[in-house]
Design a protein around this motif. Structure first.
Motif, mmCIF file in Angstrom:
data_model
loop_
_atom_site.group_PDB
_atom_site.id
_atom_site.type_symbol
_atom_site.label_atom_id
_atom_site.label_comp_id
_atom_site.label_asym_id
_atom_site.label_seq_id
_atom_site.Cartn_x
_atom_site.Cartn_y
_atom_site.Cartn_z
ATOM 1 N N PHE A 1 0.830 -1.201 0.000
ATOM 2 C CA PHE A 1 0.000 0.000 0.000
ATOM 3 C C PHE A 1 0.865 1.252 0.000
ATOM 4 N N ILE A 2 1.889 1.278 0.842
ATOM 5 C CA ILE A 2 2.769 2.457 0.901
ATOM 6 C C ILE A 2 3.514 2.632 -0.413
ATOM 7 N N SER B 1 2.545 1.618 -3.332
ATOM 8 C CA SER B 1 1.603 1.971 -4.399
ATOM 9 C C SER B 1 1.241 3.446 -4.396
ATOM 10 N N LEU B 2 1.474 4.133 -3.298
ATOM 11 C CA LEU B 2 1.218 5.568 -3.257
ATOM 12 C C LEU B 2 2.224 6.351 -4.097
ATOM 13 N N ASP C 1 3.034 3.624 -9.985
ATOM 14 C CA ASP C 1 1.898 2.967 -10.623
ATOM 15 C C ASP C 1 2.203 1.513 -10.981
ATOM 16 N N SER D 1 0.543 -2.572 -7.255
ATOM 17 C CA SER D 1 -0.823 -2.435 -6.753
ATOM 18 C C SER D 1 -1.023 -3.414 -5.604
#
Length: 104
Positions: free
Chosen positions: A51-52, A54-55, A58, A61
């Motif tokens: 999650f971190i 993916s910020l 791109d 995911s």
């Protein structure tokens, strides 16, 4: 009063089910191996890290869209639940013992 409560519960249930995800139309891609239960479990376990990442990019995911459906979803949720249990979720479930008061 009870009628209003039931109507409110039905309205909330309809709104919540309207937000449910539909079928995975990308899962039937030819020539690719679909992610299954074990990959879903792994993706659930590494969820915070991905999650971190993916910020900021791109290319990463948190959820594999090329999956076999319910088994991948079950593994993903089981991985998140297992991660939550390992890192402190179970502590909230146990009751703390209270010290007996020595008030006289």
């Amino acid at each position: 009063m009870k009628t209003k409560l039931w109507l409110l519960l039905v309205a909330v249930a309809l709104v919540v089910t309207a937000c449910a995800a539909g079928p995975n139309v990308v899962s039937h891609v030819d020539g690719q191996q679909l992610a299954g239960f074990w990959k879903g479990l792994w993706h659930g376990l590494i969820y915070p890290v991905t999650f971190i990442i993916s910020l900021f990019t791109d290319r990463v995911s948190i959820y594999e869209v090329h999956n076999n459906g319910n088994w991948y979803d079950f593994g993903f949720v089981a991985g998140i639940g297992l991660l939550h249990m390992i890192f402190g979720g179970h502590r909230r479930l146990t009751k703390r013992r209270r010290e007996p008061s020595t008030a006289s």
